[in-house]
Design an enzyme around this catalytic site. Structure first.
Site, PDB file in Angstrom:
ATOM      1  N   GLY A  15       0.831  -1.210   0.000  1.00 15.17           N
ATOM      2  CA  GLY A  15       0.000   0.000   0.000  1.00 15.17           C
ATOM      3  C   GLY A  15       0.860   1.253   0.000  1.00 15.17           C
ATOM      4  O   GLY A  15       0.547   2.245  -0.683  1.00 15.17           O
ATOM      5  N   GLU A  28      -3.272 -16.060   7.799  1.00 19.29           N
ATOM      6  CA  GLU A  28      -4.470 -15.303   8.198  1.00 19.29           C
ATOM      7  C   GLU A  28      -5.431 -15.163   7.011  1.00 19.29           C
ATOM      8  O   GLU A  28      -5.004 -15.029   5.865  1.00 19.29           O
ATOM      9  CB  GLU A  28      -4.088 -13.918   8.739  1.00 19.29           C
ATOM     10  CG  GLU A  28      -3.462 -12.991   7.724  1.00 19.29           C
ATOM     11  CD  GLU A  28      -3.125 -11.637   8.307  1.00 19.29           C
ATOM     12  OE1 GLU A  28      -3.599 -11.286   9.386  1.00 19.29           O
ATOM     13  OE2 GLU A  28      -2.363 -10.895   7.639  1.00 19.29           O
ATOM     14  N   ILE A  76       6.736  -7.391   6.646  1.00 22.37           N
ATOM     15  CA  ILE A  76       6.987  -8.778   7.079  1.00 22.37           C
ATOM     16  C   ILE A  76       6.373  -9.784   6.106  1.00 22.37           C
ATOM     17  O   ILE A  76       6.688 -10.963   6.144  1.00 22.37           O
ATOM     18  CB  ILE A  76       6.432  -9.049   8.499  1.00 22.37           C
ATOM     19  CG1 ILE A  76       4.894  -8.907   8.538  1.00 22.37           C
ATOM     20  CG2 ILE A  76       7.093  -8.155   9.530  1.00 22.37           C
ATOM     21  CD1 ILE A  76       4.261  -9.480   9.810  1.00 22.37           C
ATOM     22  N   ASP A  77       5.476  -9.337   5.224  1.00 18.92           N
ATOM     23  CA  ASP A  77       4.684 -10.265   4.406  1.00 18.92           C
ATOM     24  C   ASP A  77       5.460 -10.896   3.238  1.00 18.92           C
ATOM     25  O   ASP A  77       5.003 -11.886   2.672  1.00 18.92           O
ATOM     26  CB  ASP A  77       3.448  -9.553   3.825  1.00 18.92           C
ATOM     27  CG  ASP A  77       2.535  -9.009   4.905  1.00 18.92           C
ATOM     28  OD1 ASP A  77       2.564  -9.550   6.021  1.00 18.92           O
ATOM     29  OD2 ASP A  77       1.805  -8.043   4.633  1.00 18.92           O
TER      30      ASP A  77
HETATM   31  O1  F6P Z   1       1.364  -5.877   6.230  1.00 19.59           O
HETATM   32  C1  F6P Z   1       1.867  -6.239   7.469  1.00 19.59           C
HETATM   33  C2  F6P Z   1       0.776  -6.799   8.352  1.00 19.59           C
HETATM   34  O2  F6P Z   1       1.354  -7.205   9.568  1.00 19.59           O
HETATM   35  C3  F6P Z   1      -0.054  -7.931   7.730  1.00 19.59           C
HETATM   36  O3  F6P Z   1       0.598  -9.170   7.794  1.00 19.59           O
HETATM   37  C4  F6P Z   1      -1.302  -7.859   8.572  1.00 19.59           C
HETATM   38  O4  F6P Z   1      -2.402  -8.381   7.856  1.00 19.59           O
HETATM   39  C5  F6P Z   1      -1.463  -6.385   8.802  1.00 19.59           C
HETATM   40  O5  F6P Z   1      -0.188  -5.798   8.628  1.00 19.59           O
HETATM   41  C6  F6P Z   1      -1.998  -6.020  10.166  1.00 19.59           C
HETATM   42  O6  F6P Z   1      -2.131  -4.634  10.212  1.00 19.59           O
HETATM   43  P1  F6P Z   1      -2.404  -3.779  11.514  1.00 19.59           P
HETATM   44  O7  F6P Z   1      -1.168  -3.796  12.358  1.00 19.59           O
HETATM   45  O8  F6P Z   1      -2.705  -2.413  10.993  1.00 19.59           O
HETATM   46  O9  F6P Z   1      -3.543  -4.431  12.202  1.00 19.59           O
END
Ligand code: F6P
Length: 325
Positions: free
Chosen positions: A107, A226, A130-131
């Site tokens: 993003g 997830e 981290i993804d």
């Molecule tokens: O993009 C990194 C990440 O940790 C994803 O793995 C996860 O879905 C998301 O961000 C969680 O976002 P937040 O910390 O805004 O809840």
């Protein structure tokens, strides 16, 4: 195009271990080439709110081993609007910033691409997530540390799984990508991973139950990527209904997996790509993400880096299946 003298630096989206090492690298590489550096706090939101400070080499002392980001991060809704973008650009120019380095995930780099196109400015990205879901780089900053953190957690869960002869469904992050789940499953010796990249029509739970636990094991660990509809609870509930003889538990690792001191791998990746970002700017590159492929620095156009279909090596799936019987 006017000569670039001052570089603004921001971190955006979910924090990732190694972002600080990247901030350090960009700052020091830029200063060594004669650029001025300005740190922008709270990502795009901070640029819109004008939260900007001069950075020196001392501003980034002692941060290479810290998780999170000293620049703070945010998921900005306002930068998605034309008004927000314009405010960000006005603040950028008012602060004398000629180029932006954006450290973040999908993003954030999409935002950088749109911003660069709208105002014809130089934006360079570093893969900070981290993804591991950014195209064109073998790994992203934070991914290796997170795999290691997940493995450490799963090793602990294994003690209980074995002692009580239970099935554990451990849910990990990854947004729409299964790299964290698949590779942490291999590294922790888990019995299965349930990931979005498995696009066969097979029911992943059924396949796993038939292949693994029902044949030879009394306890096991399944890592689940997830998923808002079919996360760890979905599979645990199904096992409880369909195979009531098993004792089932769920662990959601959540944000535990995103923090912590970065691994050596992530520190090196961040240091290399941060250095590469300044080389790219010096060479007149723009609108690219700096990555590493086969141990070489590469410049990947934003439009390619943010593609949503980074491929997973299907051998990883075979390796896990063969080794987990
Ligand atoms: O993009 C990194 C990440 O940790 C994803 O793995 C996860 O879905 C998301 O961000 C969680 O976002 P937040 O910390 O805004 O809840």
């Amino acid at each position: 195009m006017a000569k670039i003298k001052t570089i603004g630096l921001l971190t955006s989206g979910g924090d990732a271990p190694g972002m600080n090492a990247a901030i350090r690298s960009v700052t020091r590489s830029a200063i060594s080439k004669g650029f001025k550096v300005k740190g922008i706090y709270r990502g795009w939101e901070g640029l819109i709110n004008n939260e900007i400070k001069d950075f020196t080499t001392e501003s980034v002392s002692g941060i290479i081993r810290q998780g999170g980001t000293i620049l703070k991060s945010a998921r900005s809704e306002r930068v998605r609007t034309e008004e927000g973008m314009r405010q960000a650009y006005d603040n950028m120019t008012a602060n004398g910033i000629d180029a932006l380095v954006v450290i973040g995930g999908n993003g954030s780099l999409r935002g950088a691409m749109e911003f660069a196109n709208m105002f014809d400015v130089c934006c360079v990205g570093l893969p900070g997530t981290i993804d591991n879901d950014l195209y064109g780089t073998d790994s992203t900053i934070g991914y290796d540390t997170t795999v290691n953190t997940i493995v450490e957690c799963v090793d602990r869960i294994r003690d209980t799984a074995t002692s009580h002869e239970r099935i554990f469904f451990v849910e990990v992050m990854g947004r729409d990508a299964g790299f964290l789940a698949q590779n942490s499953a291999i590294a922790s010796g888990a019995e299965a991973a349930i990931i979005p990249e498995d696009t066969t029509d097979n029911d992943q739970l059924e396949v796993f139950m038939e292949r693994g636990i029902r044949k030879s094991k009394k306890s096991c660990i399944v890592i689940v990527s997830e998923n808002k509809d079919k996360g760890a609870y979905y599979y645990a509930d199904r096992v409880k209904k369909e195979f009531p003889e098993y004792d089932v538990r769920v662990t959601i690792l959540g944000h535990l997996q995103r923090g912590g001191s970065p691994s050596a791998h992530d520190r090196i990746l961040a240091s290399m790509t941060g250095y590469g970002a300044i080389e790219a700017i010096t060479q007149g590159q723009r609108n690219i993400m700096v990555g590493i492929r086969n141990n070489e620095l590469v410049y990947v156009p934003f439009s390619e880096a943010i593609r949503s279909d980074k491929p997973m090596d299907k051998k990883l799936i075979s390796v896990l299946n063969v080794l987990s019987i």
